[in-house]
Scaffold this motif. Structure first.
Motif, PDB file in Angstrom:
ATOM      1  N   VAL A 110       3.440  -0.879   2.206  1.00  0.00           N
ATOM      2  CA  VAL A 110       4.354   0.036   2.879  1.00  0.00           C
ATOM      3  C   VAL A 110       3.563   1.257   3.327  1.00  0.00           C
ATOM      4  O   VAL A 110       2.679   1.723   2.609  1.00  0.00           O
ATOM      5  CB  VAL A 110       5.495   0.438   1.913  1.00  0.00           C
ATOM      6  N   GLY A 111       3.886   1.760   4.515  1.00  0.00           N
ATOM      7  CA  GLY A 111       3.181   2.925   5.035  1.00  0.00           C
ATOM      8  C   GLY A 111       3.466   4.158   4.211  1.00  0.00           C
ATOM      9  O   GLY A 111       4.527   4.291   3.593  1.00  0.00           O
ATOM     10  N   SER A 112       2.505   5.093   4.225  1.00  0.00           N
ATOM     11  CA  SER A 112       2.678   6.300   3.426  1.00  0.00           C
ATOM     12  C   SER A 112       2.941   7.515   4.297  1.00  0.00           C
ATOM     13  O   SER A 112       3.259   8.576   3.801  1.00  0.00           O
ATOM     14  CB  SER A 112       1.420   6.545   2.609  1.00  0.00           C
ATOM     15  N   GLY A 113       2.792   7.382   5.617  1.00  0.00           N
ATOM     16  CA  GLY A 113       2.914   8.543   6.488  1.00  0.00           C
ATOM     17  C   GLY A 113       1.578   9.203   6.745  1.00  0.00           C
ATOM     18  O   GLY A 113       1.462  10.032   7.632  1.00  0.00           O
ATOM     19  N   GLU A 114       0.567   8.839   5.962  1.00  0.00           N
ATOM     20  CA  GLU A 114      -0.778   9.356   6.221  1.00  0.00           C
ATOM     21  C   GLU A 114      -1.619   8.227   6.781  1.00  0.00           C
ATOM     22  O   GLU A 114      -1.510   7.079   6.352  1.00  0.00           O
ATOM     23  CB  GLU A 114      -1.403   9.891   4.934  1.00  0.00           C
ATOM     24  N   LEU A 115      -2.477   8.581   7.732  1.00  0.00           N
ATOM     25  CA  LEU A 115      -3.170   7.545   8.503  1.00  0.00           C
ATOM     26  C   LEU A 115      -4.199   6.764   7.694  1.00  0.00           C
ATOM     27  O   LEU A 115      -4.717   5.773   8.165  1.00  0.00           O
ATOM     28  CB  LEU A 115      -3.865   8.179   9.712  1.00  0.00           C
ATOM     29  N   ASN A 143       0.794   2.102   0.620  1.00  0.00           N
ATOM     30  CA  ASN A 143       1.289   2.030  -0.753  1.00  0.00           C
ATOM     31  C   ASN A 143       1.756   0.619  -1.078  1.00  0.00           C
ATOM     32  O   ASN A 143       2.095  -0.151  -0.182  1.00  0.00           O
ATOM     33  CB  ASN A 143       2.455   2.993  -0.953  1.00  0.00           C
ATOM     34  N   PHE A 144       1.827   0.318  -2.378  1.00  0.00           N
ATOM     35  CA  PHE A 144       2.286  -1.003  -2.822  1.00  0.00           C
ATOM     36  C   PHE A 144       3.361  -0.852  -3.886  1.00  0.00           C
ATOM     37  O   PHE A 144       3.088  -0.981  -5.070  1.00  0.00           O
ATOM     38  CB  PHE A 144       1.102  -1.814  -3.368  1.00  0.00           C
ATOM     39  N   PRO A 145       4.599  -0.571  -3.471  1.00  0.00           N
ATOM     40  CA  PRO A 145       5.645  -0.318  -4.469  1.00  0.00           C
ATOM     41  C   PRO A 145       6.128  -1.564  -5.193  1.00  0.00           C
ATOM     42  O   PRO A 145       6.816  -1.456  -6.198  1.00  0.00           O
ATOM     43  CB  PRO A 145       6.776   0.308  -3.643  1.00  0.00           C
ATOM     44  N   TYR A 146       5.775  -2.760  -4.709  1.00  0.00           N
ATOM     45  CA  TYR A 146       6.354  -3.969  -5.304  1.00  0.00           C
ATOM     46  C   TYR A 146       5.365  -4.779  -6.124  1.00  0.00           C
ATOM     47  O   TYR A 146       5.542  -5.965  -6.311  1.00  0.00           O
ATOM     48  CB  TYR A 146       6.944  -4.854  -4.207  1.00  0.00           C
ATOM     49  N   ILE A 190      -1.573   2.201  -6.990  1.00  0.00           N
ATOM     50  CA  ILE A 190      -2.577   1.563  -6.132  1.00  0.00           C
ATOM     51  C   ILE A 190      -2.314   1.929  -4.673  1.00  0.00           C
ATOM     52  O   ILE A 190      -1.189   1.897  -4.197  1.00  0.00           O
ATOM     53  CB  ILE A 190      -2.534   0.041  -6.312  1.00  0.00           C
ATOM     54  N   THR A 191      -3.394   2.296  -4.001  1.00  0.00           N
ATOM     55  CA  THR A 191      -3.309   2.550  -2.566  1.00  0.00           C
ATOM     56  C   THR A 191      -4.412   1.758  -1.890  1.00  0.00           C
ATOM     57  O   THR A 191      -5.318   1.253  -2.552  1.00  0.00           O
ATOM     58  CB  THR A 191      -3.490   4.035  -2.240  1.00  0.00           C
ATOM     59  N   ALA A 192      -4.310   1.658  -0.575  1.00  0.00           N
ATOM     60  CA  ALA A 192      -5.350   0.955   0.173  1.00  0.00           C
ATOM     61  C   ALA A 192      -5.608   1.687   1.472  1.00  0.00           C
ATOM     62  O   ALA A 192      -4.736   2.372   1.997  1.00  0.00           O
ATOM     63  CB  ALA A 192      -4.928  -0.479   0.449  1.00  0.00           C
ATOM     64  N   THR A 193      -6.829   1.543   1.974  1.00  0.00           N
ATOM     65  CA  THR A 193      -7.207   2.171   3.239  1.00  0.00           C
ATOM     66  C   THR A 193      -7.180   1.125   4.343  1.00  0.00           C
ATOM     67  O   THR A 193      -7.814   0.081   4.205  1.00  0.00           O
ATOM     68  CB  THR A 193      -8.635   2.743   3.134  1.00  0.00           C
TER      69      THR A 193
END
Lengths: 277, 160
Positions: free
Chosen positions: A180-185, A189-192, A234-237
């Motif tokens: 899911v997008g975070s609003g930052e480029l 995000n991975f909420p699930y 967890i986040t990803a670029t």
């Protein structure tokens, strides 16, 4: 009266796509403004490219030649693998979706997004056959999807938009989840994700093909470093250079599976391509 | 009697304002970009209340919706309401000093921003960030500039 008219319009467009032609007509009046705003930065880019020195161009040309050679080598192997894949799938009597068509579109240097949104405008629209929900990629990964196609331009929602979600899988082990997008480029995000998900920093995430919008197998993002027990953070670029490139590729993935004529069996059973790894 | 003389100038300034609204600023500065179209509309409605009214505000709001890819009627609604308020108060507003006017403009911009947020929130839940209000403040600070420039445009070749 104006208030009533606007509220009617708001509700009408919220529930049905019947107003799309009206928007298309009005966009013809407004799109020149987008091109007008884009003009200075495009001219600046053109001037700076025409002022490049010979040495710079030579160096760039050399690196590109090396890259081209390496890519050709990869591509040779890729073709062989693709043929093999088609043969194997034909043995399994499954259709093989390939031959995705692409159209190169250029980002217009305009900013239509408000504080929360990540959207860009490109210079190809429905006159070129662009349609809503079409996937958009660049040379290194998935960029987003077409949100609205106007006659001369189209609006693209980036994968980092807070209202955007893209089904992905971990390339290493096929673990499915949703980014899911975070609003930052530079962040997804991975909420699930479950607590015990097998995911490591540096994992490559690719599109899973579920949901039907994005074709399977395009790289999406790389998982950021995190300390192992914290699955929730967890986040990803994103792999694609979302804010830096000017050229994007619009992909037609809804194309019919191509006829496969290598082996004798008939693989066009009309089945969806159902395996994920 | 509809007087259309000098109309080109009004339309031209509004088109430039629309261009400024979608100017490609870096992400960090984009939140400061004020609503130029609304500021321009307010100025013209104060200068020519009999010529630039709710209808123009509504039309340009609609065009703005198309330009920025919003749900139809969002800006149209906000602009029409703000211009209605301006038309109600235009006689008083003309007597005000620039600072007092700017205060009024502040509330106009705030109203429009609130309406936009409200409509967006119906569409899908939007997050209320502190940066959301920045454009209201910069818009207020820009009012004297807009006023001076548009006054110059108006008086360059008298419209009557």
């Amino acid at each position: 009266m104006a208030v009533a008219a606007s509220i009617t319009l708001l509700t009408m467009e919220h529930i049905s796509p019947r107003l799309d032609p009206l928007r298309a007509v009005l966009s013809l009046a407004v799109d020149p403004i987008k091109y007008m705003v884009d003009f200075p930065s495009k001219t600046a880019a053109r001037i700076s490219s025409s002022l490049k020195s010979y040495a710079d161009l030579k160096a760039e040309n050399d690196t590109l030649k090396i890259q081209e050679a390496a890519n050709k080598l990869h591509f040779l192997k890729f073709e062989a693998l693709e043929k093999e894949n088609i043969r194997l799938r034909a043995l399994l009597e499954q259709s093989y979706e390939l031959g995705e068509q692409v159209l190169i579109a250029e980002i217009l240097a305009v900013n239509i997004a408000s504080a929360y949104e990540n959207t860009v405008v490109v210079n190809k629209g429905s006159r070129f056959g662009v349609h809503a929900q079409q996937p958009v990629v660049d040379a290194s990964g998935v960029v987003g999807q077409v949100f609205r196609a106007l006659p001369e331009t189209s609006e693209i929602m980036l994968i980092t938009d807070p209202n955007h979600a893209i089904p992905v899988q971990v390339n290493r082990n096929g673990l499915l989840t949703i980014a899911v997008g975070s609003g930052e480029l530079n962040r997804l995000n991975f909420p699930y994700l479950p607590e015990n998900a097998d995911i490591k920093p540096g994992d490559l995430l690719i599109t899973s093909g579920l949901g039907g919008t994005f074709p399977q197998g395009y790289p999406v993002a790389i998982v950021d470093p995190f300390t192992p027990p914290a699955t929730k953070q967890i986040t990803a670029t994103p792999k694609a250079a979302l804010d830096r490139n000017r050229e994007l590729m619009l992909v037609w993935s809804n194309s019919k599976p191509l006829p496969i004529n290598t082996p004798s069996s008939s693989p066009q059973t009309g089945d969806e391509n159902t395996d994920h790894d | 009697m509809i007087n259309t003389y000098g109309f080109g100038r009004i339309i031209l300034t509004l088109i430039i304002a629309m261009g400024l609204k979608i100017a490609p600023l870096p992400h960090a500065f984009a939140v400061y970009n004020p609503d130029w179209v609304l500021l321009t509309l307010i100025y013209w409605s104060l200068a020519f209340p009999e010529r630039v009214g709710i209808f123009h505000a509504w039309t340009f709001g609609l065009l703005n919706d198309v330009l920025t890819g919003r749900l139809f009627g969002q800006y149209a609604l906000a602009y029409a309401l703000v211009i209605y308020l301006c038309l109600l108060a235009h006689k008083r507003l003309r007597q005000f000093s620039l600072i007092q006017q700017a205060l009024f403009i502040f509330f106009c911009l705030l109203l429009s921003q609130l309406l936009l947020f409200f409509i967006k929130n119906i569409q899908h839940t939007a997050e209320l960030k502190p940066t959301f209000w920045l454009s209201v403040f910069t818009g207020t600070l820009c009012w004297p500039v807009v006023y001076t420039v548009l006054r110059f445009v108006r008086l360059a070749k008298p419209i009557n």
